[in-house]
Design a protein around this motif. Structure first.
Motif, PDB file in Angstrom:
ATOM      1  N   UNK A  46       0.823  -1.203   0.000  1.00 18.50           N
ATOM      2  CA  UNK A  46       0.000   0.000   0.000  1.00 18.50           C
ATOM      3  C   UNK A  46       0.860   1.257   0.000  1.00 18.50           C
ATOM      4  N   UNK A  47       1.996   1.182   0.654  1.00 21.73           N
ATOM      5  CA  UNK A  47       2.917   2.309   0.703  1.00 21.73           C
ATOM      6  C   UNK A  47       3.550   2.564  -0.663  1.00 21.73           C
ATOM      7  N   UNK A  48       3.992   1.486  -1.312  1.00 20.98           N
ATOM      8  CA  UNK A  48       4.560   1.628  -2.649  1.00 20.98           C
ATOM      9  C   UNK A  48       3.530   2.194  -3.611  1.00 20.98           C
ATOM     10  N   UNK A  49       2.299   1.713  -3.524  1.00 14.92           N
ATOM     11  CA  UNK A  49       1.233   2.212  -4.397  1.00 14.92           C
ATOM     12  C   UNK A  49       0.967   3.694  -4.150  1.00 14.92           C
ATOM     13  N   UNK A  50       0.987   4.113  -2.885  1.00  9.16           N
ATOM     14  CA  UNK A  50       0.786   5.531  -2.570  1.00  9.16           C
ATOM     15  C   UNK A  50       1.865   6.392  -3.210  1.00  9.16           C
ATOM     16  N   UNK A  51       3.109   5.923  -3.160  1.00  6.69           N
ATOM     17  CA  UNK A  51       4.200   6.669  -3.796  1.00  6.69           C
ATOM     18  C   UNK A  51       3.987   6.770  -5.302  1.00  6.69           C
ATOM     19  N   UNK A  52       3.598   5.663  -5.913  1.00  9.32           N
ATOM     20  CA  UNK A  52       3.388   5.669  -7.359  1.00  9.32           C
ATOM     21  C   UNK A  52       2.238   6.593  -7.751  1.00  9.32           C
ATOM     22  N   UNK A  53       1.187   6.628  -6.946  1.00  3.53           N
ATOM     23  CA  UNK A  53       0.074   7.531  -7.225  1.00  3.53           C
ATOM     24  C   UNK A  53       0.538   8.983  -7.241  1.00  3.53           C
ATOM     25  N   UNK A  54       1.355   9.345  -6.262  1.00  2.88           N
ATOM     26  CA  UNK A  54       1.857  10.725  -6.188  1.00  2.88           C
ATOM     27  C   UNK A  54       2.753  11.031  -7.387  1.00  2.88           C
ATOM     28  N   UNK A  55       3.644  10.119  -7.735  1.00  2.00           N
ATOM     29  CA  UNK A  55       4.521  10.350  -8.888  1.00  2.00           C
ATOM     30  C   UNK A  55       3.713  10.519 -10.169  1.00  2.00           C
ATOM     31  N   UNK A  56       2.720   9.674 -10.365  1.00  2.00           N
ATOM     32  CA  UNK A  56       1.936   9.739 -11.596  1.00  2.00           C
ATOM     33  C   UNK A  56       0.980  10.916 -11.615  1.00  2.00           C
ATOM     34  N   UNK A  57       0.726  11.503 -10.439  1.00  2.00           N
ATOM     35  CA  UNK A  57      -0.096  12.714 -10.378  1.00  2.00           C
ATOM     36  C   UNK A  57       0.734  13.981 -10.557  1.00  2.00           C
ATOM     37  N   UNK A  58       2.044  13.820 -10.778  1.00  2.22           N
ATOM     38  CA  UNK A  58       2.907  14.973 -11.006  1.00  2.22           C
ATOM     39  C   UNK A  58       3.755  15.382  -9.832  1.00  2.22           C
ATOM     40  N   UNK A  59       3.656  14.683  -8.704  1.00  2.00           N
ATOM     41  CA  UNK A  59       4.490  14.998  -7.560  1.00  2.00           C
ATOM     42  C   UNK A  59       5.911  14.519  -7.770  1.00  2.00           C
ATOM     43  N   UNK A  60       6.814  15.010  -6.937  1.00  2.00           N
ATOM     44  CA  UNK A  60       8.204  14.564  -7.059  1.00  2.00           C
ATOM     45  C   UNK A  60       8.519  13.499  -6.017  1.00  2.00           C
ATOM     46  N   UNK A  61       9.768  13.081  -5.965  1.00  2.00           N
ATOM     47  CA  UNK A  61      10.155  11.981  -5.084  1.00  2.00           C
ATOM     48  C   UNK A  61       9.962  12.327  -3.613  1.00  2.00           C
ATOM     49  N   UNK A  62      10.121  13.589  -3.252  1.00  2.00           N
ATOM     50  CA  UNK A  62       9.919  14.000  -1.860  1.00  2.00           C
ATOM     51  C   UNK A  62       8.448  13.852  -1.486  1.00  2.00           C
ATOM     52  N   UNK A  63       7.554  14.356  -2.331  1.00  2.00           N
ATOM     53  CA  UNK A  63       6.125  14.202  -2.075  1.00  2.00           C
ATOM     54  C   UNK A  63       5.760  12.730  -1.922  1.00  2.00           C
TER      55      UNK A  63
END
Length: 529
Positions: free
Chosen positions: A25-42
């Motif tokens: 679930x954590x990995x998926x949350x990171x991928x969602x943020x990246x694909x929404x335009x967020x950066x690695x920090x977000x």
């Protein structure tokens, strides 16, 4: 490449971004943020916040975090120390007057002020592109609506029913009918959801001021602690310059003390004097040398590592070639050292480590922890904040550098890692697991650079850890090797649980791709796109 007819995981290769965590679930949350335009920090903060809900024994908003960040594969690596301090009224004399010579794991005096939320907010404000409200969205949803418990989480939860039962609030919020959830059970944390919403709305003030801080202080004071509102208001993370050592033609970076990353660098400095590549990775010789380097490096850690804001930590000496040479001379290939120094402090295998790299090659190495499993097992009743027991890492000896003192940070075990090649991040990595972490760093890097393993092979490789006078050897180490280690004089032991859990992302600048791996010892995974 792995044998495709054997169980195992493939390396995840990607071009636009990758994340590796110990929970899907954590990995998926990171991928969602990246694909929404967020950066690695977000993405990293979003992923960690999810783990604070779905891995409550390993991490939480009542804990601390450390971060290494390189932006765009260029320039200096930024280090952030998000560890908390002891309350202003806590002194060694106060404890000794009460007959307390060692701070217990469930003692209210073990609770240092949590540093994680302050660090998250600082990191997002300075280097992120999204606000704290956006990145906490998924964590709030899991806390409020519930999440399905995964197998490793269930095991770790069940091992702590007794400790949780000792605190009324913890039992009410982290047990059901006196027991822990089994795989597939849905778990909700409504009190924690409210606190996450307060942080999403008010930022760090949603945690360090107002009702949440008041609830935490009241819960601790009721148990005899000396925390007050000023301790929470004063909590601030610090940007720090990473410390480094060379290995295999690369630069290995760690957070400086009060963290124990310097122990990993000292181990590598000792190990680079041996031709490890001449031995098989699962040979008696390789594992013996690693065990001896562990004992020597940890003895130095326990003598010196503390909060440099209050004591002088001899960093230059600890990283010197002279010290590494001196210690290496004590290692015999034919016999284990007699009367070895023992790794000290509580032995535990918790913490979460995660790493994210985005399409612009912003690389984040991120670790967050409650210290022991479920921390102190003290929960604030209204806010649902489970509090760390990092203060158990202090000693109560006025003559020791790591002695407890007002607003002092204890010696810290959690360490994010990063490897630079030609000044650019080549590897963002970490190995969770308490005192094991420096050994995990050295083991992982020698797997990669001495034995040519890929990131997943390097993570999968069996582990050993010389701790408490015994050499813990995972069951996957061949019996002939175990016997060979015993013949050298090691007291070989089979641990009940595996050591550590690693995540890593390798950046191939020539190909323009990312290679991510995640530890099968945990429930997590690596993903990329």
């Amino acid at each position: 490449m792995r044998d495709l007819q054997q169980p195992g995981r493939s390396v995840v290769h990607a071009t636009n971004g990758a994340a590796a965590t110990s929970h899907p679930f954590s990995t998926l949350a990171a991928m969602e943020i990246l694909q929404a335009g967020g950066n690695a920090v977000d993405a990293a903060v979003a992923a960690c916040a999810v783990q604070c809900v779905v891995e409550p024994m390993s991490t939480g908003i009542g804990g601390d975090c450390f971060v290494l960040l390189q932006k765009g594969a260029q320039g200096p690596v930024i280090g952030l120390n998000g560890s908390g301090h002891a309350p202003a009224k806590l002194t060694a004399e106060h404890l000794l007057d009460q007959g307390i010579g060692q701070i217990g794991l469930e003692s209210p005096h073990a609770v240092t002020v949590p540093g994680a939320v302050d660090a998250w907010c600082r990191l997002l404000g300075d280097h992120g592109t999204m606000g704290i409200d956006r990145v906490l969205h998924r964590a709030i949803r899991y806390a409020e609506e519930g999440f399905a418990v995964t197998p490793r989480i269930s095991v770790d939860w069940s091992r702590n029913v007794g400790r949780l039962s000792g605190n009324e609030n913890s039992a009410a919020q982290y047990l059901k009918d006196g027991g822990s959830p089994v795989p597939g059970d849905v778990w909700r944390s409504p009190e924690l959801a409210r606190t996450l919403k307060a942080i999403a709305s008010r930022g760090r003030d949603g945690f360090y001021a107002g009702p949440v801080a008041e609830d935490i202080v009241a819960a601790l004071n009721a148990l005899g602690a000396v925390h007050d509102a000023g301790d929470f208001e004063a909590q601030r993370c610090d940007y720090v310059e990473p410390i480094a050592s060379d290995y295999a033609g690369r630069q290995v970076l760690e957070i400086p003390p009060n963290g124990q990353g310097i122990t990993a660098l000292l181990m590598l400095n000792i190990l680079k004097g041996f031709d490890l590549g001449a031995y098989d990775p699962m040979s008696v010789e390789r594992l013996h040398i690693e065990a001896e380097a562990t004992r020597l490096a940890f003895a130095e850690r326990d003598k010196h590592v503390a909060d440099p804001r209050q004591v002088d930590v001899p960093v230059e000496h600890l990283l010197s070639d002279a010290l590494a040479d001196e210690l290496r001379e004590k290692i015999s290939l034919g016999r284990a050292m007699a009367n070895p120094a023992k790794v000290t402090g509580p032995v535990y295998r918790d913490t979460v480590y995660l790493t994210v790299v985005d399409r612009d090659l912003n690389a984040v190495s991120f670790i967050n922890s409650l210290y022991f499993s479920f921390g102190s097992c003290i929960t604030a009743p209204q806010s649902g904040v489970l509090l760390q027991n990092r203060g158990a890492g202090f000693v109560v000896d006025p003559g020791h550098p790591n002695c407890v003192a007002p607003r002092k940070r204890p010696m810290h075990t959690i360490i994010p890692g990063m490897v630079l090649n030609g000044g650019r991040c080549e590897l963002s990595f970490g190995v969770m697991g308490g005192g094991y972490q420096p050994v995990g760093h050295a083991h992982l890097l020698t797997n990669l650079f001495d034995y040519g393993m890929d990131v997943q092979e390097a993570i999968d490789c069996p582990r050993t850890f010389h701790v408490a006078g015994k050499l813990d050897v995972e069951r996957s180490v061949p019996d002939t090797v175990r016997q060979g280690l015993a013949d050298l004089g090691h007291d070989v032991n089979t641990p009940e649980m595996p050591w550590g859990g690693a995540q890593a992302i390798f950046i191939d600048h020539r190909k323009g791709t990312l290679a991510a791996g995640s530890d099968p010892r945990k429930d997590g995974c690596a993903m990329g796109y």
